[in-house]
Motif scaffolding. Structure first.
Motif, short mmCIF file in Angstrom:
data_model
loop_
_atom_site.label_atom_id
_atom_site.label_comp_id
_atom_site.label_asym_id
_atom_site.label_seq_id
_atom_site.Cartn_x
_atom_site.Cartn_y
_atom_site.Cartn_z
N ALA A 128 0.80 -1.23 0.00
CA ALA A 128 0.00 0.00 0.00
C ALA A 128 0.83 1.27 0.00
O ALA A 128 0.66 2.14 -0.86
N ARG A 129 1.71 1.40 0.98
CA ARG A 129 2.44 2.66 1.18
C ARG A 129 3.95 2.50 1.20
O ARG A 129 4.66 3.46 1.51
N GLY A 130 4.41 1.29 1.01
CA GLY A 130 5.86 1.07 1.13
C GLY A 130 6.33 1.00 2.58
O GLY A 130 7.52 1.08 2.85
N ASN A 131 5.40 0.84 3.51
CA ASN A 131 5.79 0.83 4.94
C ASN A 131 6.69 -0.35 5.28
O ASN A 131 7.70 -0.21 5.97
N PRO A 164 2.97 -6.60 5.39
CA PRO A 164 1.94 -5.74 5.99
C PRO A 164 0.88 -6.65 6.61
O PRO A 164 0.69 -7.78 6.15
N LYS A 204 8.47 -2.10 3.24
CA LYS A 204 9.74 -1.90 2.53
C LYS A 204 10.66 -0.97 3.34
O LYS A 204 11.86 -1.21 3.45
N TRP A 208 -5.98 -7.81 7.34
CA TRP A 208 -7.08 -8.47 8.05
C TRP A 208 -6.56 -9.41 9.14
O TRP A 208 -6.88 -10.58 9.17
N GLY A 226 -8.62 -7.67 -0.34
CA GLY A 226 -7.79 -8.37 0.65
C GLY A 226 -8.65 -9.16 1.63
O GLY A 226 -8.30 -10.28 2.01
N VAL A 270 -8.42 -3.03 0.06
CA VAL A 270 -8.78 -3.49 1.41
C VAL A 270 -9.90 -4.54 1.31
O VAL A 270 -9.84 -5.60 1.95
N GLY A 300 -1.65 -0.98 11.05
CA GLY A 300 -2.25 0.32 11.35
C GLY A 300 -2.89 0.34 12.72
O GLY A 300 -3.79 1.16 12.96
N TYR A 336 -7.31 2.30 -2.67
CA TYR A 336 -6.93 1.68 -1.39
C TYR A 336 -8.10 0.89 -0.82
O TYR A 336 -7.95 -0.27 -0.42
C1 LIG Z 1 -5.98 -5.22 2.43
C2 LIG Z 1 -5.51 -4.49 3.66
C3 LIG Z 1 -5.88 -4.98 4.91
C4 LIG Z 1 -5.42 -4.36 6.07
N1 LIG Z 1 -5.75 -4.91 7.28
C5 LIG Z 1 -5.21 -4.39 8.41
C6 LIG Z 1 -5.44 -5.00 9.68
O1 LIG Z 1 -6.12 -6.03 9.81
N2 LIG Z 1 -4.89 -4.43 10.78
C7 LIG Z 1 -4.14 -3.28 10.70
O2 LIG Z 1 -3.68 -2.80 11.71
N3 LIG Z 1 -3.87 -2.69 9.50
C8 LIG Z 1 -4.37 -3.21 8.36
N4 LIG Z 1 -4.08 -2.65 7.15
C9 LIG Z 1 -3.10 -1.52 7.11
C10 LIG Z 1 -1.70 -2.03 6.75
O3 LIG Z 1 -1.34 -3.18 7.51
C11 LIG Z 1 -0.61 -0.96 7.03
O4 LIG Z 1 -0.96 0.27 6.46
C12 LIG Z 1 0.74 -1.45 6.51
O5 LIG Z 1 1.77 -0.74 7.15
C13 LIG Z 1 0.89 -1.30 5.00
O6 LIG Z 1 2.14 -1.79 4.62
P1 LIG Z 1 2.74 -1.60 3.15
O7 LIG Z 1 2.76 -0.10 2.87
O8 LIG Z 1 4.11 -2.18 3.22
O9 LIG Z 1 1.83 -2.35 2.21
C14 LIG Z 1 -4.58 -3.21 5.98
C15 LIG Z 1 -4.25 -2.71 4.72
C16 LIG Z 1 -4.70 -3.33 3.57
C17 LIG Z 1 -4.32 -2.78 2.22
#
Ligand SMILES: Cc1cc2nc3c(=O)[nH]c(=O)nc-3n(C[C@H](O)[C@H](O)[C@H](O)COP(=O)(O)O)c2cc1C
Length: 170
Positions: A11-14, A80, A16, A83, A50, A47, A111, A43
């Motif tokens: 999603a945001r590169g977090n 990341p 990474k 769910w 996902g 979600v 998150g 986004y």
């Molecule tokens: C499909 C999807 C499901 C998510 N489910 C959760 C979750 O269950 N709990 C949570 O705290 N964050 C959730 N998030 C937020 C991501 O875990 C969080 O923003 C993460 O740091 C994104 O990492 P990335 O930028 O490396 O993809 C979700 C995000 C997406 C896109």
């Protein structure tokens, strides 16, 4: 200990970003896990997609990892949280690659609702020795603001460095 860093980030590169912080200290090889078919759409759409994928246990096809895993004693694997568990691409990775007998360090960004992601990752690599599993929190809006204190992350990475050098864990 020969160490490889693998991560999936969508999603945001977090994730990474955290992998890169580790890599800067470890100087280990690093590779991104990628799905064959990239996720597209907003986004919110991802979600929802996902959720369907996690609920059904769907494992998307991933691009084969180019590193020869047999050459590594220790694998860090980052995801990341999707769910409350690992992203489906990371589930595919665990299905496709045997990490038994290796030291595995799972890490997951979230998150604010980590759920059972680390436990699920540990269970997904039977026979591996999972250590130093860690969650890193970003903001609850799905953004890229780091909320876990940097000091906590540095201390965790210090422990990884000392493990890599064969030292004892603090
Ligand atoms: C499909 C999807 C499901 C998510 N489910 C959760 C979750 O269950 N709990 C949570 O705290 N964050 C959730 N998030 C937020 C991501 O875990 C969080 O923003 C993460 O740091 C994104 O990492 P990335 O930028 O490396 O993809 C979700 C995000 C997406 C896109």
């Amino acid at each position: 200990m020969k160490t490889l860093i693998l991560y999936y980030s969508q999603a945001r590169g977090n994730t990474k970003r955290i992998a890169q912080m580790i890599q800067e200290r470890l100087h280990a090889e690093m590779e991104q896990i990628q799905t064959r078919v990239p996720y597209t759409g907003s986004y919110d759409a991802i979600v929802n997609q996902g959720k369907r994928e996690v609920d059904s246990g769907y494992t998307p096809e991933i691009v084969p990892v180019s590193a020869d895993l047999s050459a590594y004693d220790c694998v860090l694997i980052g995801t990341p949280t999707w769910w409350y568990t690992m992203a489906p691409a990371v589930r595919t990775f665990f299905q496709n690659y045997d990490l038994s007998e290796k030291t595995v360090i799972p890490f997951a960004t979230n998150g604010g609702w980590p759920g059972h992601v680390l436990k699920d990752m540990e269970q997904a690599c039977p026979g591996a020795k999972c250590v130093l599993s860690h969650e890193i929190r970003f903001d609850s809006t799905g953004g890229d603001t780091l909320e876990t204190p940097l000091q906590e992350i540095h201390t965790w990475i210090d422990d990884i460095v000392s493990l890599q050098k064969g030292g004892s864990l603090s």
